[in-house]
Design an enzyme around this catalytic site. Structure first.
Site, mmCIF file in Angstrom:
data_model
loop_
_atom_site.group_PDB
_atom_site.id
_atom_site.type_symbol
_atom_site.label_atom_id
_atom_site.label_comp_id
_atom_site.label_asym_id
_atom_site.label_seq_id
_atom_site.Cartn_x
_atom_site.Cartn_y
_atom_site.Cartn_z
ATOM 1 N N LYS B 98 0.917 -1.121 0.045
ATOM 2 C CA LYS B 98 0.089 -0.273 0.006
ATOM 3 C C LYS B 98 0.795 1.275 0.151
ATOM 4 O O LYS B 98 0.304 2.211 -0.725
ATOM 5 C CB LYS B 98 -0.959 -0.080 1.263
ATOM 6 C CG LYS B 98 -2.046 -1.009 1.379
ATOM 7 C CD LYS B 98 -3.040 -0.868 0.370
ATOM 8 C CE LYS B 98 -4.163 -1.955 0.259
ATOM 9 N NZ LYS B 98 -5.110 -1.789 -0.710
ATOM 10 N N GLU B 120 -10.034 6.069 2.721
ATOM 11 C CA GLU B 120 -10.881 5.063 3.326
ATOM 12 C C GLU B 120 -9.946 3.770 3.847
ATOM 13 O O GLU B 120 -8.834 3.972 3.136
ATOM 14 C CB GLU B 120 -11.685 4.569 2.275
ATOM 15 C CG GLU B 120 -11.167 3.566 1.335
ATOM 16 C CD GLU B 120 -10.004 4.062 0.532
ATOM 17 O OE1 GLU B 120 -10.054 5.195 0.145
ATOM 18 O OE2 GLU B 120 -9.431 3.317 -0.328
ATOM 19 N N SER B 387 1.888 -9.463 -0.868
ATOM 20 C CA SER B 387 1.604 -8.056 -0.810
ATOM 21 C C SER B 387 1.670 -7.550 0.584
ATOM 22 O O SER B 387 1.939 -6.336 0.704
ATOM 23 C CB SER B 387 0.267 -8.078 -1.202
ATOM 24 O OG SER B 387 -0.873 -8.901 -0.494
HETATM 25 C C1 PLP Z 1 -1.765 -6.875 2.364
HETATM 26 C C2 PLP Z 1 -2.858 -6.706 1.508
HETATM 27 N N1 PLP Z 1 -2.782 -7.285 0.323
HETATM 28 C C3 PLP Z 1 -3.800 -7.005 -0.557
HETATM 29 C C4 PLP Z 1 -4.748 -6.164 -0.184
HETATM 30 C C5 PLP Z 1 -5.859 -5.990 -1.252
HETATM 31 O O1 PLP Z 1 -5.987 -4.618 -1.814
HETATM 32 P P1 PLP Z 1 -5.613 -4.598 -3.539
HETATM 33 O O2 PLP Z 1 -6.152 -5.812 -4.118
HETATM 34 O O3 PLP Z 1 -5.751 -3.364 -3.988
HETATM 35 O O4 PLP Z 1 -3.930 -4.986 -3.418
HETATM 36 C C6 PLP Z 1 -4.608 -5.464 0.948
HETATM 37 C C7 PLP Z 1 -5.710 -4.487 1.393
HETATM 38 O O5 PLP Z 1 -5.910 -3.926 2.518
HETATM 39 C C8 PLP Z 1 -3.549 -5.681 1.917
HETATM 40 O O6 PLP Z 1 -3.449 -5.276 2.977
#
Ligand code: PLP
Lengths: 270, 412
Positions: B98, B120, B387
């Site tokens: 993020k 948000e 992620s």
């Molecule tokens: C670690 C992590 N991965 C994925 C996401 C999902 O978001 P996005 O699909 O935009 O990557 C989030 C959202 O809070 C997250 O904290």
């Protein structure tokens, strides 16, 4: 000429602004919402915007959010909204629908326009649809002879004012301020300025401009009526119904409130 | 290494922000001027060496980029022997991808001469990242968070408060992430002169999907080079979890032109698509207009949004970014659901085999990698977007695995 265009022309002939009232179908249930709308018309509304309740009303403040949530919880469907439109048209007021775009798209754009016209509806206000995204809606509303009302805002550039007014029919909805629906203590200073700018963009078409957002009493209605072709009021009606102990009380208060606003638009110094 | 965000615009993105029939701008007219302002400012910043240098400095010194590529040799066994390469976004400052987007938009906020940022958040990851960047850059920060989520993620509320942000619980609608987005839009329209809405994923009206994509492009750009250096070849497949879709688009984007590389997005299948309790917008939803864009949405026959469900708060959103809708429609990427149970099994496996506690969001991608491994066999190389890290999820996971006795149950 649509019923909306006729109502606006009649008001203009009387040297006054039209009174436009918003109320969501299905609050607190479908039949009761028709009674509330009848009270609005009895009190002096020329035009009714029947709200199509939506789960994610990003343009609305707390009152209309609460009203939409309640109408949805009561199970209100687009078919119910069209039934309310039919009943509204039968009162003699011009009947519009105010709807966020997705419910119309899911209903089917052409089908919605056709069913709306068949129900006696005069036009549709689409608060989250800008002309650039409105191709299918422009074609459908043309085919069904419906007015289509887009919004302009204090932040609209001159170029966008022109674009939006040119795409609109019936009237253009001028948002009085930068914000969401809901009652305010004062009419925003931005409203008069915006109407002046709209007049520039509609010099050739003569398209009427109605002002909404934040208008909640007779004095404010009079103030706006001194420069606009129509005064739009929504949250004030919803608030009275949400707060009333029963439907009879709600309708009486709604009628009185509409009468106060109707008096306002007639007393305006023009 | 081409890690700056001035990479080429995808050929299927139109001037008005349309990806084929998806995307666009379904917003109130009142916001169009602000959206245009952001679009113009971003377009300038993106090509401005000074802006890029400043962003690059923050991404390296502050975030800790480039994030490493870790080979998961033990976890591989549970993926039919396929070679698994983890792109370690979990090691970024604040614990997830993020921050890439947040730093870019926070710098842009300053460039636009605005002093206040709103955002948000669902799980709180985007809120924490935003509060962090605002603390660093001296911006006022207000975070909208569903009341339900403020309770589920109390620790992240405290983190945001410590960083100086105000957290506003959203008590309307379903009181979750989508309602927090609605409230942020309502705030923005009223305060647009001073305020930037720092949207946290590749959703919303144009230019958010493409701007947020640009800012996460670095994930894929780094990873592509790292995989080539490590293995001498492109990966056979890339796997990522998809909530709004920002980490997925970030890692996919660099590989979209590489036609041999299969792209897989894993959505939150919750308790199973058949139960209706899921957050899989592409596999379990339909095309509609939601929060500013045409895309796949969880909705009923009347176009009313249906609440989503996932054990992972970060994937618990009833729509998906419009570029994913396009990639799904065109067949360039494949999307599949992963259930809560499958994600938690992958979560457990990664903890035990690699000593890495993943975010439950990312565990969906890990579970997906197991499926891809089963399909492609032991010779395949699979790049997985890790992620985020799972520190924020320890309570949920402990409760799920029954490690807390009676105490954990209330957090489920
Ligand atoms: C670690 C992590 N991965 C994925 C996401 C999902 O978001 P996005 O699909 O935009 O990557 C989030 C959202 O809070 C997250 O904290």
């Amino acid at each position: 000429m649509t019923a909306l265009q006729r109502k606006l022309a009649e008001a203009r002939a009387e040297g006054r602004a039209a009174l436009v009232g918003y109320y969501p179908a299905g609050l607190p249930d479908v039949d009761s919402s028709v009674r509330v709308i009848e009270a609005m018309v009895a009190g002096g509304c020329d035009v009714i915007e029947v709200g199509l309740p939506y789960s994610d009303p990003t343009m609305d403040g707390p009152v209309i959010q609460q009203a939409s949530d309640a109408a949805l919880a009561a199970g209100t469907t687009p078919k119910d909204v069209l039934a309310v439109v039919r009943a509204t048209a039968e009162t003699g007021a011009a009947a519009l629908v105010m709807s966020y775009w997705n419910p119309i798209e899911q209903y089917g754009v052409d089908a919605f326009a056709a069913d709306m016209a068949a129900a006696g509806g005069a036009g549709v206000i689409t608060p989250d649809l800008i002309p650039e995204e409105a191709g299918p809606w422009i074609r459908a509303s043309d085919a069904s002879g419906l007015d289509r009302i887009f919004l302009v805002a204090p932040s609209s550039t001159d170029q966008r004012l022109k674009l939006t007014c040119d795409a609109s029919r019936g009237f253009v909805y001028a948002a009085s301020l930068m914000g969401v629906t809901g009652t305010r203590d004062k009419v925003a200073a931005t409203a008069r300025k915006l109407v002046q700018r709209v007049r520039g963009a509609t010099r050739d078409s003569g398209l009427p401009v109605c002002v909404g957002l934040g208008i909640s009493n007779g004095a404010q209605a009079a103030e706006v009526a001194s420069y606009a072709d129509g005064v739009i009021v929504g949250s004030g009606f919803c608030r009275r119904v949400l707060d009333a102990p029963d439907l009879d009380t709600a309708c009486a208060q709604v009628r009185d409130f509409a009468a106060e606003l109707a008096e306002g638009v007639r007393s305006a110094a023009r | 290494m081409n890690t700056n965000s001035a990479h080429p615009v995808p050929p299927y993105l139109s001037e008005g922000g349309h990806y084929g029939r998806f995307g666009g701008r379904f917003s109130p007219e009142a916001l169009v001027a602000a959206l245009d302002e952001v679009a113009v400012a971003w377009d300038k910043a993106k090509h401005d060496p000074e802006f890029q240098a400043e962003l690059h400095r923050l991404l390296t010194e502050y975030t800790g980029r480039p994030s490493p590529l870790t080979e998961a040799r033990n976890f591989s066994e549970y993926c039919n022997g396929a070679r698994i390469l983890l792109k370690r976004e979990d090691l970024n400052h604040t614990g997830s991808h993020k921050i890439n987007n947040v730093l870019g938009q926070a710098l842009l906020t300053k460039r636009m001469g605005k002093t206040r940022v709103i955002a948000e958040t669902g799980a709180g990851q985007h809120g924490v990242a935003t509060a962090t960047a605002c603390a660093l850059l001296g911006l006022e920060c207000v975070i909208y968070m569903g009341e339900e989520d403020t309770r589920r993620q109390a620790l992240n509320v405290a983190r945001m408060n410590m960083l100086g942000a105000e957290v506003v619980p959203v008590t309307v609608g379903s009181r979750t992430l989508k309602d927090a987005v609605n409230e942020a839009f309502r705030d923005w329209v009223a305060n647009v002169d001073t305020t930037h809405y720092l949207l946290g994923t590749v959703a919303g009206p144009h230019p958010f999907p493409s701007m947020v994509r640009d800012l996460h492009y670095i994930i894929g750009a780094e990873a592509r080079q790292q995989v080539l250096e490590r293995t001498g070849a492109l990966p056979d497949a890339v796997a990522a979890c998809v909530g709004g879709g920002s980490n997925a688009i970030g890692i996919f984007a660099a590989f979209i032109p590489d036609e041999t590389v299969r792209l897989y997005g894993f959505e939150a299948g919750g308790e199973g698509i058949g139960t209706g309790r899921h957050a899989a917008s592409i596999t379990g939803g339909s095309v509609g207009v939601f929060q500013g864009a045409r895309t796949f949405v969880l909705q009923d026959e009347h176009g009313q949004t249906v609440p989503s469900h996932s054990i992972s708060a970060g994937l618990d959103y009833p729509a998906v970014g419009p570029e994913h809708a396009w990639l799904a429609d065109s067949g360039r990427a494949t999307y599949a659901p992963v259930t809560d149970a499958e994600a938690m099994e992958a979560f457990r496996l990664l903890c035990r085999t690699e000593g890495i506690i993943p975010a439950i969001e990312s565990a969906h991608a890990l579970a997906g990698a197991r499926t891809i491994g089963a399909e492609l066999g032991p010779d395949a190389t699979i790049l997985v977007s890790l992620s985020g890290r799972g520190d924020k999820d320890v309570n949920t996971a402990a409760a799920y695995f029954g490690l807390l006795g009676d105490r954990g149950e209330q957090d489920r």
